[in-house]
Design an enzyme around this catalytic site. Structure first.
Site, PDB file in Angstrom:
ATOM      1  CB  SER A 123     -29.585  10.185 -49.095  1.00  0.00           C
ATOM      2  OG  SER A 123     -30.033  11.173 -48.206  1.00  0.00           O
ATOM      3  CD  GLU A 125     -34.179  14.782 -47.390  1.00  0.00           C
ATOM      4  OE1 GLU A 125     -33.487  14.962 -46.364  1.00  0.00           O
ATOM      5  OE2 GLU A 125     -35.168  15.475 -47.661  1.00  0.00           O
ATOM      6  CE1 TYR A 147     -29.833  14.324 -53.018  1.00  0.00           C
ATOM      7  CE2 TYR A 147     -30.888  13.887 -50.909  1.00  0.00           C
ATOM      8  CZ  TYR A 147     -29.787  13.796 -51.735  1.00  0.00           C
ATOM      9  OH  TYR A 147     -28.641  13.184 -51.293  1.00  0.00           O
TER      10      TYR A 147
HETATM   11  P1  NAP Z   1     -21.612  17.626 -53.344  1.00  0.00           P
HETATM   12  O1  NAP Z   1     -20.512  18.238 -52.542  1.00  0.00           O
HETATM   13  O2  NAP Z   1     -22.802  18.453 -53.695  1.00  0.00           O
HETATM   14  O3  NAP Z   1     -20.942  17.058 -54.701  1.00  0.00           O
HETATM   15  C1  NAP Z   1     -21.736  16.667 -55.769  1.00  0.00           C
HETATM   16  C2  NAP Z   1     -20.826  16.270 -56.925  1.00  0.00           C
HETATM   17  O4  NAP Z   1     -21.650  15.830 -58.024  1.00  0.00           O
HETATM   18  C3  NAP Z   1     -19.941  17.400 -57.474  1.00  0.00           C
HETATM   19  O5  NAP Z   1     -18.666  16.881 -57.751  1.00  0.00           O
HETATM   20  C4  NAP Z   1     -20.658  17.776 -58.769  1.00  0.00           C
HETATM   21  O6  NAP Z   1     -19.794  18.311 -59.743  1.00  0.00           O
HETATM   22  C5  NAP Z   1     -21.135  16.410 -59.232  1.00  0.00           C
HETATM   23  N1  NAP Z   1     -22.196  16.472 -60.246  1.00  0.00           N
HETATM   24  C6  NAP Z   1     -23.408  17.059 -60.138  1.00  0.00           C
HETATM   25  N2  NAP Z   1     -24.105  16.902 -61.281  1.00  0.00           N
HETATM   26  C7  NAP Z   1     -23.314  16.200 -62.126  1.00  0.00           C
HETATM   27  C8  NAP Z   1     -23.461  15.727 -63.457  1.00  0.00           C
HETATM   28  N3  NAP Z   1     -24.576  15.956 -64.159  1.00  0.00           N
HETATM   29  N4  NAP Z   1     -22.464  15.017 -64.002  1.00  0.00           N
HETATM   30  C9  NAP Z   1     -21.320  14.785 -63.299  1.00  0.00           C
HETATM   31  N5  NAP Z   1     -21.099  15.227 -62.047  1.00  0.00           N
HETATM   32  C10 NAP Z   1     -22.090  15.923 -61.472  1.00  0.00           C
HETATM   33  O7  NAP Z   1     -22.173  16.312 -52.621  1.00  0.00           O
HETATM   34  P2  NAP Z   1     -21.543  15.460 -51.409  1.00  0.00           P
HETATM   35  O8  NAP Z   1     -21.986  16.058 -50.123  1.00  0.00           O
HETATM   36  O9  NAP Z   1     -20.116  15.217 -51.667  1.00  0.00           O
HETATM   37  O10 NAP Z   1     -22.369  14.104 -51.553  1.00  0.00           O
HETATM   38  C11 NAP Z   1     -21.888  13.038 -52.370  1.00  0.00           C
HETATM   39  C12 NAP Z   1     -23.048  12.111 -52.682  1.00  0.00           C
HETATM   40  O11 NAP Z   1     -23.582  11.571 -51.469  1.00  0.00           O
HETATM   41  C13 NAP Z   1     -24.238  12.749 -53.382  1.00  0.00           C
HETATM   42  O12 NAP Z   1     -24.795  11.790 -54.240  1.00  0.00           O
HETATM   43  C14 NAP Z   1     -25.209  13.074 -52.250  1.00  0.00           C
HETATM   44  O13 NAP Z   1     -26.520  13.144 -52.743  1.00  0.00           O
HETATM   45  C15 NAP Z   1     -24.978  11.862 -51.374  1.00  0.00           C
HETATM   46  N6  NAP Z   1     -25.227  12.025 -49.946  1.00  0.00           N
HETATM   47  C16 NAP Z   1     -24.622  13.041 -49.280  1.00  0.00           C
HETATM   48  C17 NAP Z   1     -24.817  13.166 -47.910  1.00  0.00           C
HETATM   49  C18 NAP Z   1     -24.157  14.264 -47.125  1.00  0.00           C
HETATM   50  O14 NAP Z   1     -24.583  14.503 -45.996  1.00  0.00           O
HETATM   51  N7  NAP Z   1     -23.126  14.907 -47.663  1.00  0.00           N
HETATM   52  C19 NAP Z   1     -25.620  12.232 -47.241  1.00  0.00           C
HETATM   53  C20 NAP Z   1     -26.189  11.194 -47.965  1.00  0.00           C
HETATM   54  C21 NAP Z   1     -25.968  11.087 -49.320  1.00  0.00           C
HETATM   55  P3  NAP Z   1     -19.522  19.918 -59.848  1.00  0.00           P
HETATM   56  O15 NAP Z   1     -18.397  20.183 -58.889  1.00  0.00           O
HETATM   57  O16 NAP Z   1     -19.145  20.062 -61.282  1.00  0.00           O
HETATM   58  O17 NAP Z   1     -20.780  20.620 -59.469  1.00  0.00           O
HETATM   59  N1  GDD Z   2     -29.680  24.443 -46.129  1.00  0.00           N
HETATM   60  C1  GDD Z   2     -30.311  25.047 -45.117  1.00  0.00           C
HETATM   61  N2  GDD Z   2     -30.240  26.405 -45.006  1.00  0.00           N
HETATM   62  N3  GDD Z   2     -30.995  24.295 -44.238  1.00  0.00           N
HETATM   63  C2  GDD Z   2     -31.599  24.918 -43.192  1.00  0.00           C
HETATM   64  C3  GDD Z   2     -31.537  26.297 -43.024  1.00  0.00           C
HETATM   65  C4  GDD Z   2     -30.835  27.087 -43.980  1.00  0.00           C
HETATM   66  O1  GDD Z   2     -30.760  28.303 -43.904  1.00  0.00           O
HETATM   67  N4  GDD Z   2     -32.212  26.604 -41.884  1.00  0.00           N
HETATM   68  C5  GDD Z   2     -32.667  25.462 -41.375  1.00  0.00           C
HETATM   69  N5  GDD Z   2     -32.309  24.432 -42.165  1.00  0.00           N
HETATM   70  C6  GDD Z   2     -32.663  23.020 -41.952  1.00  0.00           C
HETATM   71  C7  GDD Z   2     -33.313  22.361 -43.172  1.00  0.00           C
HETATM   72  O2  GDD Z   2     -34.693  22.732 -43.253  1.00  0.00           O
HETATM   73  C8  GDD Z   2     -33.093  20.891 -42.834  1.00  0.00           C
HETATM   74  O3  GDD Z   2     -34.112  20.439 -41.976  1.00  0.00           O
HETATM   75  C9  GDD Z   2     -31.759  20.907 -42.058  1.00  0.00           C
HETATM   76  O4  GDD Z   2     -31.492  22.268 -41.723  1.00  0.00           O
HETATM   77  C10 GDD Z   2     -30.576  20.356 -42.838  1.00  0.00           C
HETATM   78  O5  GDD Z   2     -30.527  20.972 -44.107  1.00  0.00           O
HETATM   79  P1  GDD Z   2     -29.277  20.762 -45.103  1.00  0.00           P
HETATM   80  O6  GDD Z   2     -28.014  21.077 -44.399  1.00  0.00           O
HETATM   81  O7  GDD Z   2     -29.589  21.508 -46.351  1.00  0.00           O
HETATM   82  O8  GDD Z   2     -29.248  19.187 -45.341  1.00  0.00           O
HETATM   83  P2  GDD Z   2     -30.401  18.125 -45.666  1.00  0.00           P
HETATM   84  O9  GDD Z   2     -30.601  17.305 -44.424  1.00  0.00           O
HETATM   85  O10 GDD Z   2     -31.581  18.739 -46.278  1.00  0.00           O
HETATM   86  O11 GDD Z   2     -29.704  17.233 -46.789  1.00  0.00           O
HETATM   87  C11 GDD Z   2     -28.350  16.801 -46.631  1.00  0.00           C
HETATM   88  O12 GDD Z   2     -28.325  15.547 -45.996  1.00  0.00           O
HETATM   89  C12 GDD Z   2     -28.915  14.474 -46.742  1.00  0.00           C
HETATM   90  C13 GDD Z   2     -28.822  13.210 -45.857  1.00  0.00           C
HETATM   91  O13 GDD Z   2     -29.901  13.164 -44.981  1.00  0.00           O
HETATM   92  C14 GDD Z   2     -27.707  16.764 -48.022  1.00  0.00           C
HETATM   93  O14 GDD Z   2     -26.324  16.530 -47.887  1.00  0.00           O
HETATM   94  C15 GDD Z   2     -28.276  15.634 -48.865  1.00  0.00           C
HETATM   95  O15 GDD Z   2     -27.531  15.519 -50.075  1.00  0.00           O
HETATM   96  C16 GDD Z   2     -28.166  14.331 -48.053  1.00  0.00           C
HETATM   97  O16 GDD Z   2     -28.664  13.239 -48.780  1.00  0.00           O
END
Ligand code: NAP
Ligand code: GDD
Length: 325
Positions: A123, A125, A147
């Protein structure tokens, strides 16, 4: 027919990746954990084409058994505790799930079949308090949340197992990617759903935290293509996947509300409870390596993404109001 095992198949990315692999004629096995209710909302439309296996990232034997039983060629490790805010309240669970479980999965591969190709969901992050702008594969990590710290561990253990045991293990350092299937607690979906609710008269206000945070946002459907491309390379490697553009939360609000003929300033209220103990102020990536090596490019603009999410939430709420869902 190649076979892929996806952890996190019920999540946002898991659902898009399963679709993409099924289109490529893969046999798709989705690992699901036990819960008191079935949680297949995002994959309901492809559920019959996926084979499910029970398993939990926290349970080593379940990972070994899943691999032994299904003999996948590729494993995409998408499961994690993925919400940054929750990681401050549940740092140990986040470490177990998002960090140590990567080792559990890599060990399961090493023990059962070291030829399996492995994708780790790293990520942006991890860049946290960024050392340079834009961020690329060589930018040092400075995570700002439990995280982010857990993802740094998962990233480096993947590199370490690649170098120690010659595994075909790659990490995608993905910047924020969104979609109508994004969890409701993440800021983009919170805004698209909130704006749609206000437009339809269901709510008046939307409470958010830091409106000045900037992110490099792309479309999840584009990003799962890069995951697959990484595992088709002869050699494993790490790749930054992003849009190369950055926008503030405020800009996201502005676009989302104005698409519905509303002014976000009339509805958005800032609430301290959504601020984080430590913030990531700015993320913007450089995907030139992925472009050159994988021939990957994002296809969805920021404006298209916001519009897609807002329109999907208006349609969702209208269906609910009509009692259709
Ligand atoms: P998400 O929608 O939160 O999905 C997370 C998945 O992990 C769900 O299917 C959840 O299952 C499963 N899970 C959580 N704990 C588990 C456990 N103990 N055993 C088995 N399964 C478990 O996340 P996403 O946005 O699709 O992201 C996918 C991956 O990419 C994650 O690793 C996230 O950290 C990473 N990532 C995401 C982003 C982004 O912007 N979306 C960016 C960079 C990296 P349940 O449905 O049962 O809860
Ligand atoms: N969630 C949330 N809720 N975020 C808020 C809010 C609110 O009400 N208001 C402002 N924010 C700001 C957060 O402080 C952060 O700076 C930004 O919006 C994005 O927050 P999120 O959408 O929660 O995502 P994230 O950037 O913290 O994390 C996501 O992206 C990562 C990749 O950079 C997640 O998908 C992570 O799993 C992923 O790795």
């Amino acid at each position: 027919m190649p076979k892929a095992l996806i952890t996190g198949v019920t999540g946002q990315d898991g659902s898009y990746l399963a679709e993409a692999l099924l289109k490529r004629n893969y046999e798709v096995v989705g690992m699901v954990r036990r819960s008191s209710t079935v949680n297949y909302e995002r994959i309901a439309h492809i559920q019959d084409s996926i084979e499910f296996v029970n398993g939990d990232l926290l349970d080593q034997i379940s990972l070994i058994d899943a691999i032994k039983l299904h003999e996948p060629d590729e494993i995409y490790n998408l499961a994690a505790q993925s919400f940054v805010q929750t990681s401050f309240g549940q740092p140990v669970l986040t470490g177990e799930t998002t960090a140590l479980s990567v080792t559990r999965m890599l060990d399961a591969i090493r023990i059962v079949n070291p030829k399996i190709r492995f994708y780790q969901a790293s990520s942006s992050e991890m860049f946290g308090k960024v050392a340079e702008v834009p961020q690329n594969e060589a930018t040092p990590f400075y995570p700002r949340s439990p995280y982010g710290v857990a993802k740094v561990y998962g990233h480096w253990i993947t590199v370490n197992y690649r170098e120690s045991y010659n595994l075909h293990a790659s990490s995608g350092i993905l910047f924020n990617h969104e979609s109508p299937r994004r969890g409701l607690e993440f800021v983009t979906r919170k805004i698209s759903y909130g704006a749609a609710s206000i437009k339809l008269g269901l709510e008046e206000k939307l409470s958010l935290g830091n409106l000045d945070a900037k992110r490099d946002w792309g479309f999840a459907g584009d990003y799962v293509e890069a995951m697959w491309m990484m595992l088709q390379q002869e050699n494993p490697d790490d790749f930054v996947i992003c849009s190369g553009m950055t926008h503030s939360v405020r800009e996201f609000c502005d676009l989302a509300f104005s698409h519905l003929g509303l002014n976000y300033k009339d509805h958005v209220v800032v609430d301290e409870q959504f601020f984080r103990p430590a913030e990531v102020d700015l993320l913007v990536g450089d995907y030139s390596k992925a472009q050159k090596v994988l021939d990957w490019n994002p296809t969805t603009t920021f404006k298209d993404l916001v519009t897609m999410m807002v329109e999907a939430d208006v349609a969702l709420l209208q269906r609910r109001l009509k009692g259709l869902t």
